[in-house]
Write a protein that holds these residues in place. Sequence first.
Motif, mmCIF file in Angstrom:
data_model
loop_
_atom_site.group_PDB
_atom_site.id
_atom_site.type_symbol
_atom_site.label_atom_id
_atom_site.label_comp_id
_atom_site.label_asym_id
_atom_site.label_seq_id
_atom_site.Cartn_x
_atom_site.Cartn_y
_atom_site.Cartn_z
ATOM 1 N N GLU A 146 -22.232 53.852 91.960
ATOM 2 C CA GLU A 146 -22.732 54.064 90.474
ATOM 3 C C GLU A 146 -22.630 54.976 89.926
ATOM 4 O O GLU A 146 -22.713 54.730 88.703
ATOM 5 N N ILE A 147 -22.839 56.389 90.146
ATOM 6 C CA ILE A 147 -22.721 57.436 89.701
ATOM 7 C C ILE A 147 -21.525 57.295 88.394
ATOM 8 O O ILE A 147 -21.476 57.855 88.077
ATOM 9 N N GLY A 148 -20.190 56.971 89.247
ATOM 10 C CA GLY A 148 -18.781 56.612 89.713
ATOM 11 C C GLY A 148 -18.585 55.497 88.144
ATOM 12 O O GLY A 148 -17.836 55.980 87.151
ATOM 13 N N ALA A 149 -19.296 54.313 88.382
ATOM 14 C CA ALA A 149 -18.867 53.361 87.387
ATOM 15 C C ALA A 149 -19.090 53.804 86.813
ATOM 16 O O ALA A 149 -19.079 53.821 85.074
ATOM 17 N N LEU A 150 -20.428 54.429 86.223
ATOM 18 C CA LEU A 150 -21.674 54.519 85.304
ATOM 19 C C LEU A 150 -20.499 55.767 84.246
ATOM 20 O O LEU A 150 -20.580 56.402 82.747
ATOM 21 N N SER A 151 -20.314 56.937 85.236
ATOM 22 C CA SER A 151 -18.791 57.339 84.175
ATOM 23 C C SER A 151 -18.179 56.836 83.094
ATOM 24 O O SER A 151 -17.602 57.240 82.519
ATOM 25 N N VAL A 152 -17.263 56.310 84.053
ATOM 26 C CA VAL A 152 -16.320 55.006 83.460
ATOM 27 C C VAL A 152 -16.491 54.735 82.224
ATOM 28 O O VAL A 152 -16.352 54.483 81.294
ATOM 29 N N GLU A 153 -18.042 53.914 81.980
ATOM 30 C CA GLU A 153 -18.100 52.664 81.635
ATOM 31 C C GLU A 153 -18.971 54.073 80.241
ATOM 32 O O GLU A 153 -18.906 53.292 79.080
ATOM 33 N N LEU A 154 -19.716 54.721 80.350
ATOM 34 C CA LEU A 154 -19.473 55.353 79.262
ATOM 35 C C LEU A 154 -18.410 56.710 78.564
ATOM 36 O O LEU A 154 -18.347 56.050 77.100
ATOM 37 N N CYS A 155 -17.787 56.572 79.227
ATOM 38 C CA CYS A 155 -16.354 57.153 78.691
ATOM 39 C C CYS A 155 -15.805 55.619 77.683
ATOM 40 O O CYS A 155 -15.222 55.837 76.428
ATOM 41 N N LEU A 156 -15.454 54.735 78.921
ATOM 42 C CA LEU A 156 -15.117 53.341 77.497
ATOM 43 C C LEU A 156 -15.717 52.782 76.833
ATOM 44 O O LEU A 156 -15.468 52.483 75.554
ATOM 45 N N SER A 157 -16.961 54.027 76.364
ATOM 46 C CA SER A 157 -17.502 53.146 75.163
ATOM 47 C C SER A 157 -17.948 54.099 74.006
ATOM 48 O O SER A 157 -18.312 53.588 73.138
ATOM 49 N N ALA A 158 -17.206 54.952 73.727
ATOM 50 C CA ALA A 158 -17.145 56.172 73.719
ATOM 51 C C ALA A 158 -16.950 55.846 72.110
ATOM 52 O O ALA A 158 -15.497 55.081 72.027
ATOM 53 N N GLN A 159 -17.513 56.199 71.253
ATOM 54 C CA GLN A 159 -16.822 55.806 69.603
ATOM 55 C C GLN A 159 -16.628 56.951 69.498
ATOM 56 O O GLN A 159 -15.103 56.795 68.277
ATOM 57 N N TYR A 160 -16.515 58.834 69.280
ATOM 58 C CA TYR A 160 -15.419 59.668 68.896
ATOM 59 C C TYR A 160 -15.581 61.000 69.667
ATOM 60 O O TYR A 160 -14.785 61.830 69.771
ATOM 61 N N ASP A 161 -16.259 61.032 71.052
ATOM 62 C CA ASP A 161 -16.254 61.564 71.596
ATOM 63 C C ASP A 161 -16.228 61.771 72.999
ATOM 64 O O ASP A 161 -17.314 61.671 72.950
ATOM 65 N N VAL A 162 -15.672 62.563 73.562
ATOM 66 C CA VAL A 162 -16.143 62.307 74.920
ATOM 67 C C VAL A 162 -15.632 64.136 75.840
ATOM 68 O O VAL A 162 -14.880 64.558 75.548
ATOM 69 N N VAL A 163 -16.616 64.862 75.666
ATOM 70 C CA VAL A 163 -16.447 66.142 77.177
ATOM 71 C C VAL A 163 -17.233 65.797 77.722
ATOM 72 O O VAL A 163 -18.663 65.312 78.460
ATOM 73 N N SER A 164 -16.671 67.260 78.398
ATOM 74 C CA SER A 164 -16.539 66.847 80.426
ATOM 75 C C SER A 164 -16.770 68.745 80.480
ATOM 76 O O SER A 164 -15.974 69.639 80.132
#
Length: 320
Positions: A121-139
């Motif tokens: 679930e952690i891995g899937a949620l990480s991917v889902e959040l990145c795909l829903s990004a509108q302007y910025d993903v930082v890590s």
Amino acid sequence: MRTGLTSVLSASAATLYERLIVSGGLSLVEHPDLPASSEARELIDKGFARERYVDLPRLVPVEPIRAVDNAILTKQRQILDQYQTLLHMRDEMQALQQVYRSSVFSGEPGDLVRVITDPQEIGALSVELCLSAQYDVVSLETEHFTRPPDPRSARSLPAEVLERGVCFRNIYSRAALEVPGATEMLRKSQESGWLCRVYPHLPMKLVLVDERAALLPLGPTGMEGAALVRSPVITAALRTYFELLWSRAVSIDGTPAKVPPEQDQVLRLVLTGMTDGAIARSLGISERTVRRHVQALLKALGATNRVTLAVAAVREGWVD
């Protein structure tokens, strides 16, 4: 049959249209079933023919140049209808997005932070959040892995996300690059569009999306458990923390990091006093893209307006 006609007409309708052109029209008395035929209806509907009832009723061709104009207008209407449909779909998706966010984050204290312990679930949620990004993903990426990085698992960023202009940035701890497979994984990440820098030591991993949601690890690797944080206060603090690290991190080869090339052009034109519109015309990009780059520059340099942006850019050595 002229092949150009078949780009807007069916083959049978194109054949009938040429027949009408050559003959000057067909008598509806001699051909009583003609008006009801699919070919005739297609020609009439698309503006290539019309029924004339002066003297003897006839199906006559519309002048070719006018017929082409009619075809263009029809196609334009279709495109406009499709565009309006897409706009309507986007509005509906925005409404559904609000419902989705409300269902996941209702604003209650228990929804501000949710603990997840299932690694999948952690891995899937990480991917889902990145795909829903509108302007910025930082890590942030540390040297702690449950297994060594496998470069074969590296994937290109989805086209639909890149088309939105989402910027992907990652900071690696220096020790992370010494893990077997990490260097090759890093190279593939850069090729796919990630902007990467290195910092001497990072205390934890982190994924932060649009300053609206963050995944924080409960253990060194992040797979032991993670906290999904949607508290605006905490995500804003994490953003400030990341930008501080980003401004002090260095490029992969060890040299002080500079502004990304696409933002460098915008930065130098901003410093000349040009407006967003003028910059967009100068670079051949949209004003929305210019504004996105300006916002990214303001965040990266901790500036609040264009004046302080100029001061910070000179201080950090981003411009001469």
